[in-house]
Design a protein around this motif. Structure first.
Motif, short mmCIF file in Angstrom:
data_model
loop_
_atom_site.label_atom_id
_atom_site.label_comp_id
_atom_site.label_asym_id
_atom_site.label_seq_id
_atom_site.Cartn_x
_atom_site.Cartn_y
_atom_site.Cartn_z
N SER A 148 23.89 17.21 -66.17
CA SER A 148 25.14 16.79 -65.55
C SER A 148 24.87 16.36 -64.13
O SER A 148 24.84 17.18 -63.21
CB SER A 148 26.18 17.94 -65.58
OG SER A 148 27.34 17.57 -64.86
N GLU A 149 24.66 15.08 -63.94
CA GLU A 149 24.48 14.57 -62.59
C GLU A 149 25.76 14.73 -61.77
O GLU A 149 25.71 14.86 -60.55
CB GLU A 149 24.04 13.10 -62.65
CG GLU A 149 22.65 12.91 -63.23
CD GLU A 149 22.13 11.50 -63.08
OE1 GLU A 149 22.79 10.68 -62.39
OE2 GLU A 149 21.05 11.20 -63.64
N ARG A 150 26.89 14.74 -62.45
CA ARG A 150 28.16 14.93 -61.75
C ARG A 150 28.24 16.30 -61.10
O ARG A 150 28.78 16.46 -60.00
CB ARG A 150 29.33 14.74 -62.73
CG ARG A 150 30.69 14.87 -62.09
CD ARG A 150 31.78 14.41 -63.04
NE ARG A 150 31.63 13.00 -63.37
CZ ARG A 150 32.45 12.33 -64.18
NH1 ARG A 150 33.46 12.96 -64.77
NH2 ARG A 150 32.25 11.05 -64.42
N THR A 151 27.69 17.33 -61.78
CA THR A 151 27.67 18.68 -61.21
C THR A 151 26.90 18.70 -59.89
O THR A 151 27.36 19.28 -58.90
CB THR A 151 27.03 19.65 -62.22
OG1 THR A 151 27.86 19.75 -63.38
CG2 THR A 151 26.84 21.03 -61.60
N GLN A 152 25.74 18.08 -59.86
CA GLN A 152 24.94 18.02 -58.65
C GLN A 152 25.68 17.29 -57.54
O GLN A 152 25.74 17.75 -56.40
CB GLN A 152 23.61 17.33 -58.94
CG GLN A 152 22.68 17.25 -57.74
CD GLN A 152 21.45 16.39 -57.99
OE1 GLN A 152 21.52 15.41 -58.73
NE2 GLN A 152 20.33 16.76 -57.40
N ALA A 153 26.24 16.14 -57.87
CA ALA A 153 26.93 15.32 -56.86
C ALA A 153 28.13 16.06 -56.28
O ALA A 153 28.34 16.06 -55.06
CB ALA A 153 27.37 14.00 -57.48
N ALA A 154 28.90 16.72 -57.14
CA ALA A 154 30.10 17.41 -56.68
C ALA A 154 29.75 18.56 -55.74
O ALA A 154 30.45 18.80 -54.74
CB ALA A 154 30.89 17.93 -57.88
N ALA A 166 26.96 9.32 -54.49
CA ALA A 166 28.01 10.10 -53.83
C ALA A 166 27.69 10.31 -52.35
O ALA A 166 28.56 10.15 -51.48
CB ALA A 166 28.19 11.44 -54.52
N ALA A 212 20.60 18.96 -61.49
CA ALA A 212 21.61 18.16 -62.19
C ALA A 212 21.83 18.68 -63.61
O ALA A 212 21.56 17.99 -64.60
CB ALA A 212 21.19 16.69 -62.21
N LYS A 237 20.41 8.85 -58.68
CA LYS A 237 21.32 9.66 -59.49
C LYS A 237 22.74 9.53 -58.95
O LYS A 237 22.97 8.92 -57.90
CB LYS A 237 20.90 11.14 -59.43
CG LYS A 237 19.58 11.49 -60.08
CD LYS A 237 19.36 13.01 -59.96
CE LYS A 237 17.99 13.42 -60.45
NZ LYS A 237 17.73 14.86 -60.24
N GLU A 238 23.67 10.16 -59.63
CA GLU A 238 25.05 10.17 -59.14
C GLU A 238 25.12 10.80 -57.75
O GLU A 238 25.92 10.39 -56.91
CB GLU A 238 25.96 10.92 -60.11
CG GLU A 238 26.27 10.17 -61.38
CD GLU A 238 27.33 10.85 -62.24
OE1 GLU A 238 28.24 11.51 -61.65
OE2 GLU A 238 27.27 10.74 -63.47
#
Length: 377
Positions: free
Chosen positions: A289-295, A365, A258, A360-361
């Motif tokens: 960046s939890e968003r990076t991992q989720a995406a 997701a 992340a 996490k995000e």
């Protein structure tokens, strides 16, 4: 992947390049047209990897009550229909598999005992496989994987007494590639034979992406997948080569860390920790960046679904020995974790402190995606 997270100073890109120069990175694929295998609409099984083990300290060791809570969360909160139960210790593996089966989950059971004599590894596999067969006969949905990346974890295939020594010998070119492949083929065939002798369901093995494997030994092709491409079409092209065997394809691991840029490391996102420091320290200045991992996870799921793959298991549910320390980014070991949950110490920096996880995000997701797919499946 779980057993290499503690290996300092290893660059996976350099490692794979060394394997390629030694003639070990070519995929062993049969000629002929692609076949569908077990065709289905979308992804067949949606899951997560759940690692069991003795743990490095009491706070991170296996506990039955915690495992049961986690398995319920995997089913009820993550909305997964599959759990990849992996690690070592027959009692831990079988207790977790039984709990997952009782909760109605599809079980992918994968013992990964390593760094012990070959006979011990095969005995560990046989005992685990016999339990898997009992579960199957009782009506559980279960597949058995005979292990993971044998060249790395089984002594005698690559010179070296430990994982780190074996990797370093590969990087330094101190390996006879022909002899290595012959030993790998021999042990893989032995493991497949042991698996067949005790388990009569579908058999598989978790290989690294560039391993040479005779997939005729198995019913399901299993790949630990950590690629990164800017274009979706490149993932599709790469994955299709594993379908040429005409057998179902399971993604036995996929994921990333992340922080910004982690997917581009192609499976080396964990390599940002200086393990020689006390306490262990994050190197560089990675931006969380939890968003990076989720995406990244969702992008790969889109690809896997488009190819109607048999299964995909996100790596991993929780990493108890990598606590999240939001006020101290230099010691926020969760940055180097592939887990879809963050581990929180009840008493920060106390090795004996109880630990719990928070989503996490990536967890949210995946939960949304898995719930949606379950409704449409």
């Amino acid at each position: 992947m779980e057993k290499t997270q503690k290996t300092p100073g290893i660059d996976r890109a350099r490692f794979l390049a060394a394997m390629a120069s030694a003639g070990l990175a070519a995929s062993l694929l049969p000629a002929g047209p692609a076949r569908a295998g077990e065709r289905r609409h979308g992804l067949g099984h949606r899951g997560v990897v759940y690692t069991v083990g003795a743990g490095e300290a009491p706070a991170t060791g296996f506990r039955t009550a915690r495992m049961r809570r986690d398995i319920r969360a995997i089913r009820d909160e993550l909305h997964a229909d599959t759990v990849d139960v992996t690690g070592d210790g027959v009692e831990r593996l079988t207790a977790t598999a039984a709990e997952a089966a009782e909760r109605g989950l599809h079980v992918w059971l994968q013992p990964t005992l390593g760094d012990v004599p070959e006979r011990d590894i095969l005995d560990h596999l046989a005992e685990t496989g016999r339990f898997a067969e009992r579960l199957r006969r009782q009506g559980a949905s279960v597949d058995l994987s005979v292990g993971c990346e044998f060249w790395l974890f089984v002594p005698g295939i690559v010179p070296g007494d430990t994982v780190l020594e074996r990797v370093q010998n590969l990087l330094d070119g101190k390996v006879d590639p022909v002899r290595m492949q012959r030993r790998l083929d021999r042990f893989t065939a032995k493991a497949a034979a042991v698996g067949r002798s005790v388990f009569h369901g579908r058999l598989s093995y978790a290989a690294a992406q560039d391993d040479q494997v005779d997939w005729r030994l198995f019913d399901i092709v299993g790949i630990d997948y950590y690629s990164y491409f800017p274009r979706r079409a490149d993932y599709v092209r790469e994955l299709r080569r594993y379908l040429r065997w005409g057998k179902p394809l399971a993604i036995t691991e996929f994921g990333t860390c992340a922080y910004v840029g982690a997917p581009e490391t192609r499976g080396m996102g964990w390599n940002i920790v200086d393990h020689d420091k006390d306490p262990e320290e994050i190197e560089g200045d990675p931006v969380r960046s939890e968003r990076t991992q989720a995406a990244y996870l969702i992008r790969l799921l889109d690809v896997f679904s488009s190819l109607d793959l048999y299964a995909a298991m996100a790596f991993e549910f929780v990493t108890l020995d990598a606590p999240h320390r939001p006020g101290d980014p230099r010691h926020d070991l969760d940055l180097a974790s592939y887990a879809i949950t963050r581990t929180v110490e009840d008493r920060p920096y106390d090795p004996a402190s109880p630990r719990h996880w928070e989503p996490k995000e990536a967890f949210h997701a995946l939960a949304r995606r898995y719930a949606r797919d379950a409704c449409h499946g």
